[in-house]
Design a protein around this motif. Sequence first.
Motif, PDB file in Angstrom:
ATOM      1  N   VAL A 413       0.837  -1.200   0.000  1.00 20.20           N
ATOM      2  CA  VAL A 413       0.000   0.000   0.000  1.00 20.20           C
ATOM      3  C   VAL A 413       0.874   1.253   0.000  1.00 20.20           C
ATOM      4  O   VAL A 413       0.591   2.233  -0.709  1.00 20.20           O
ATOM      5  CB  VAL A 413      -0.953  -0.020   1.209  1.00 20.20           C
ATOM      6  N   ASN A 414       1.953   1.230   0.784  1.00 17.37           N
ATOM      7  CA  ASN A 414       2.864   2.380   0.804  1.00 17.37           C
ATOM      8  C   ASN A 414       3.489   2.617  -0.575  1.00 17.37           C
ATOM      9  O   ASN A 414       3.628   3.773  -1.011  1.00 17.37           O
ATOM     10  CB  ASN A 414       3.964   2.164   1.849  1.00 17.37           C
ATOM     11  N   GLN A 415       3.847   1.537  -1.258  1.00 18.25           N
ATOM     12  CA  GLN A 415       4.442   1.688  -2.593  1.00 18.25           C
ATOM     13  C   GLN A 415       3.402   2.145  -3.608  1.00 18.25           C
ATOM     14  O   GLN A 415       3.731   2.867  -4.549  1.00 18.25           O
ATOM     15  CB  GLN A 415       5.089   0.376  -3.022  1.00 18.25           C
ATOM     16  N   MET A 416       2.153   1.742  -3.421  1.00 19.88           N
ATOM     17  CA  MET A 416       1.087   2.228  -4.294  1.00 19.88           C
ATOM     18  C   MET A 416       0.941   3.739  -4.139  1.00 19.88           C
ATOM     19  O   MET A 416       0.854   4.481  -5.125  1.00 19.88           O
ATOM     20  CB  MET A 416      -0.234   1.542  -3.944  1.00 19.88           C
ATOM     21  N   ARG A 417       0.939   4.213  -2.911  1.00 20.83           N
ATOM     22  CA  ARG A 417       0.783   5.654  -2.670  1.00 20.83           C
ATOM     23  C   ARG A 417       1.984   6.441  -3.197  1.00 20.83           C
ATOM     24  O   ARG A 417       1.852   7.601  -3.595  1.00 20.83           O
ATOM     25  CB  ARG A 417       0.595   5.903  -1.178  1.00 20.83           C
ATOM     26  N   ALA A 418       3.150   5.790  -3.194  1.00 19.48           N
ATOM     27  CA  ALA A 418       4.363   6.455  -3.691  1.00 19.48           C
ATOM     28  C   ALA A 418       4.457   6.421  -5.213  1.00 19.48           C
ATOM     29  O   ALA A 418       5.346   7.047  -5.801  1.00 19.48           O
ATOM     30  CB  ALA A 418       5.596   5.794  -3.080  1.00 19.48           C
ATOM     31  N   GLY A 419       3.544   5.681  -5.876  1.00 17.81           N
ATOM     32  CA  GLY A 419       3.549   5.603  -7.336  1.00 17.81           C
ATOM     33  C   GLY A 419       4.487   4.569  -7.901  1.00 17.81           C
ATOM     34  O   GLY A 419       4.728   4.540  -9.120  1.00 17.81           O
ATOM     35  N   ALA A 420       5.033   3.677  -7.058  1.00 15.69           N
ATOM     36  CA  ALA A 420       5.979   2.669  -7.541  1.00 15.69           C
ATOM     37  C   ALA A 420       5.283   1.470  -8.158  1.00 15.69           C
ATOM     38  O   ALA A 420       5.923   0.651  -8.816  1.00 15.69           O
ATOM     39  CB  ALA A 420       6.872   2.218  -6.383  1.00 15.69           C
ATOM     40  N   LEU A 421       3.974   1.337  -7.953  1.00 17.15           N
ATOM     41  CA  LEU A 421       3.214   0.210  -8.485  1.00 17.15           C
ATOM     42  C   LEU A 421       1.950   0.708  -9.176  1.00 17.15           C
ATOM     43  O   LEU A 421       1.411   1.767  -8.828  1.00 17.15           O
ATOM     44  CB  LEU A 421       2.817  -0.742  -7.350  1.00 17.15           C
ATOM     45  N   ASP A 422       1.461  -0.096 -10.117  1.00 19.62           N
ATOM     46  CA  ASP A 422       0.187   0.209 -10.776  1.00 19.62           C
ATOM     47  C   ASP A 422      -0.964  -0.532 -10.100  1.00 19.62           C
ATOM     48  O   ASP A 422      -2.110  -0.071 -10.136  1.00 19.62           O
ATOM     49  CB  ASP A 422       0.232  -0.199 -12.253  1.00 19.62           C
ATOM     50  N   ALA A 423      -0.649  -1.662  -9.499  1.00 24.90           N
ATOM     51  CA  ALA A 423      -1.689  -2.457  -8.842  1.00 24.90           C
ATOM     52  C   ALA A 423      -1.030  -3.415  -7.856  1.00 24.90           C
ATOM     53  O   ALA A 423       0.138  -3.767  -8.004  1.00 24.90           O
ATOM     54  CB  ALA A 423      -2.510  -3.246  -9.864  1.00 24.90           C
ATOM     55  N   ALA A 424      -1.801  -3.823  -6.879  1.00 26.62           N
ATOM     56  CA  ALA A 424      -1.311  -4.797  -5.898  1.00 26.62           C
ATOM     57  C   ALA A 424      -2.502  -5.564  -5.352  1.00 26.62           C
ATOM     58  O   ALA A 424      -3.649  -5.077  -5.371  1.00 26.62           O
ATOM     59  CB  ALA A 424      -0.562  -4.114  -4.760  1.00 26.62           C
ATOM     60  N   ILE A 425      -2.229  -6.769  -4.863  1.00 26.97           N
ATOM     61  CA  ILE A 425      -3.279  -7.559  -4.216  1.00 26.97           C
ATOM     62  C   ILE A 425      -3.083  -7.438  -2.714  1.00 26.97           C
ATOM     63  O   ILE A 425      -2.024  -7.794  -2.175  1.00 26.97           O
ATOM     64  CB  ILE A 425      -3.242  -9.025  -4.669  1.00 26.97           C
ATOM     65  N   VAL A 426      -4.110  -6.908  -2.044  1.00 25.62           N
ATOM     66  CA  VAL A 426      -4.017  -6.617  -0.607  1.00 25.62           C
ATOM     67  C   VAL A 426      -5.339  -6.987   0.071  1.00 25.62           C
ATOM     68  O   VAL A 426      -6.314  -7.393  -0.572  1.00 25.62           O
ATOM     69  CB  VAL A 426      -3.711  -5.120  -0.365  1.00 25.62           C
ATOM     70  N   TYR A 427      -5.361  -6.823   1.380  1.00 22.19           N
ATOM     71  CA  TYR A 427      -6.612  -6.934   2.133  1.00 22.19           C
ATOM     72  C   TYR A 427      -7.360  -5.608   2.059  1.00 22.19           C
ATOM     73  O   TYR A 427      -6.739  -4.537   2.005  1.00 22.19           O
ATOM     74  CB  TYR A 427      -6.331  -7.241   3.604  1.00 22.19           C
ATOM     75  N   SER A 428      -8.667  -5.649   2.128  1.00 25.78           N
ATOM     76  CA  SER A 428      -9.435  -4.402   2.066  1.00 25.78           C
ATOM     77  C   SER A 428      -9.095  -3.480   3.232  1.00 25.78           C
ATOM     78  O   SER A 428      -9.077  -2.258   3.074  1.00 25.78           O
ATOM     79  CB  SER A 428     -10.937  -4.698   2.043  1.00 25.78           C
ATOM     80  N   VAL A 429      -8.788  -4.050   4.409  1.00 27.06           N
ATOM     81  CA  VAL A 429      -8.476  -3.190   5.558  1.00 27.06           C
ATOM     82  C   VAL A 429      -7.172  -2.431   5.368  1.00 27.06           C
ATOM     83  O   VAL A 429      -6.974  -1.388   5.996  1.00 27.06           O
ATOM     84  CB  VAL A 429      -8.417  -4.005   6.870  1.00 27.06           C
ATOM     85  N   ASN A 430      -6.295  -2.918   4.498  1.00 20.46           N
ATOM     86  CA  ASN A 430      -5.035  -2.214   4.257  1.00 20.46           C
ATOM     87  C   ASN A 430      -5.266  -0.858   3.591  1.00 20.46           C
ATOM     88  O   ASN A 430      -4.418   0.030   3.670  1.00 20.46           O
ATOM     89  CB  ASN A 430      -4.107  -3.031   3.365  1.00 20.46           C
ATOM     90  N   THR A 431      -6.407  -0.697   2.931  1.00 15.77           N
ATOM     91  CA  THR A 431      -6.678   0.543   2.202  1.00 15.77           C
ATOM     92  C   THR A 431      -7.594   1.474   2.986  1.00 15.77           C
ATOM     93  O   THR A 431      -7.963   2.534   2.493  1.00 15.77           O
ATOM     94  CB  THR A 431      -7.341   0.224   0.850  1.00 15.77           C
ATOM     95  N   LYS A 432      -7.950   1.096   4.202  1.00 19.75           N
ATOM     96  CA  LYS A 432      -8.908   1.895   4.981  1.00 19.75           C
ATOM     97  C   LYS A 432      -8.369   3.295   5.246  1.00 19.75           C
ATOM     98  O   LYS A 432      -9.071   4.288   5.038  1.00 19.75           O
ATOM     99  CB  LYS A 432      -9.202   1.188   6.306  1.00 19.75           C
ATOM    100  N   ALA A 433      -7.129   3.397   5.701  1.00 23.58           N
ATOM    101  CA  ALA A 433      -6.520   4.702   5.960  1.00 23.58           C
ATOM    102  C   ALA A 433      -6.047   5.319   4.651  1.00 23.58           C
ATOM    103  O   ALA A 433      -5.401   4.667   3.830  1.00 23.58           O
ATOM    104  CB  ALA A 433      -5.355   4.556   6.928  1.00 23.58           C
ATOM    105  N   GLY A 434      -6.411   6.554   4.435  1.00 16.50           N
ATOM    106  CA  GLY A 434      -5.994   7.236   3.214  1.00 16.50           C
ATOM    107  C   GLY A 434      -6.631   6.663   1.963  1.00 16.50           C
ATOM    108  O   GLY A 434      -6.030   6.646   0.892  1.00 16.50           O
ATOM    109  N   SER A 435      -7.854   6.163   2.080  1.00 16.56           N
ATOM    110  CA  SER A 435      -8.524   5.489   0.966  1.00 16.56           C
ATOM    111  C   SER A 435      -8.816   6.429  -0.201  1.00 16.56           C
ATOM    112  O   SER A 435      -9.062   5.982  -1.316  1.00 16.56           O
ATOM    113  CB  SER A 435      -9.823   4.832   1.459  1.00 16.56           C
TER     114      SER A 435
END
Length: 508
Positions: A413-435
């Motif tokens: 999730v941190n790398q997604m926010r930094a723009g280093a990834l286009d997509a990732a597979i995560v848990y839904s709760v990982n995206t709760k903060a800063g959604s």
Amino acid sequence: MNPLLRRILTLSAILSFVGCGNQTAQQSPPALTIYCAAGLRNPLESVAAAFQEECGIKVQFQFGGSGTLLSQIKVSRSGDLLIAADDSSIDIARKAETAIEVIPFATQTPVIAVKTGNPKSLKTFSDLFAPALRLALANPEAASIGKSVRKAAADRWEALATKTTVMKPTVTEIAADLSLGAVDAAVIWDSLTTQFSDLEGIHIPELDAQTERASAAVLSASTHPADALKFARFLAAPEKGGAILATAGYKPISGDRWSPKPELTLYSGGVNRPAVEALLTRFATREGIGITTVINGCGVLCATMKTMGSTENPKYPDAYYACDLCFVPPVAEQFPESILLTETEIGIVVREGNPKGIRTLADLAQPNVRVGLCNAEQSTLGYMTRGILKSSGLWESVHKNVVVEVPTADFLVNQMRAGALDAAIVYSVNTKAGSAQLEFHPILHAGAKAIQPFAVRGDSPNRQLALRLLDYLKNNRSEFEKAGFKWRGNEAPIESKSIEIPSWLKDK
């Protein structure tokens, strides 16, 4: 000596003295107020004396029948502990929200108490109804033993109460009446007969069925819960209060191994971090303990436990809070029972606006898509992701786009926010903060959800403490739901050895 230096040293000495004085005042805790069932007076006073000597915390008691004590607590709205002789009194206190944590420490069984030698030859419950027998009973509205006798008598209670010679509010009063010869028999706790040299107890089936637990419950009004819990732990510890109780003729219920400040070790999967971090701090403060929390991918955690060899290793965790059921079987022998607490979806996270148009697993195989996954050997999510992709026939085509594999999803999730990834597979709760910066798309697969079980080690020296942590987590459901979890904490426990790995995860 230089006058300026002399003044500095003098001021330092004064400040040092004042500081020590304040520290001493802070380290002198006020006395604990304990409402205690009268029948437990002798051993509890001995336990309190030993506790004060070792821990420096004074104890002051209010003795009485359990029913009377409950009324006093309700009216006064003060005190630190209730020590009751039966579970029903504790249940009443908890339902009234006057008691919180409960630590059982001994069992007691009602007996027919008589003078040594049993001069009236009493053998059965029916013998208590003999017209010439002078019988003493405790009032069931005031004392736990009275409630037990009333339950044993069932539909014969009114007849028994009517023929009773004397009925008093505490069990110690009727035992004293019997010892003085004012009555021929009384129904008291078996442990109390050992405190009177001229009495003996007769066990009968009706009363044996009424065996009760004596417990210490921390009152919700307590302003010193950590000290109250320390006393309760001391009382239940086999080498402390347990030894005193056994010497006094009680049957102790072994609590945790004694430590003035226990250190609880918890292994937790990374997905649980958002919900539990603050709760663990609050629990440790209330209990007056330390908690060593190791948060990592469950594959790493299980491998670490395996490397330790056995639970004799002092660093072996007391409790294990996994990201999903599939990582319980490797340690099922050490953690025999699992309690399901929460659930969360597994899905694809993309940046706000979804610039690559990624919504399905197949979309992750498109050219020029930078994908992030959790490592299948290190984490639950990685293991489950690999199973989902393989069972969908997409593992190879998606994996060629993977640019990073990490132990826990928060890194993704941190790398997604930094723009280093286009997509990732995560848990839904990982995206709760800063959604607002991210979009979450659920994966359409039967296995695209994770269930988080909590398990306490079977042979942990801090087992009761770990179970109280579990209760604390269950009592804070709103914190988990606030973090984005679906609650499952009301379900019945399951045997860890009965957990089966889903077919879509096998041999993946």
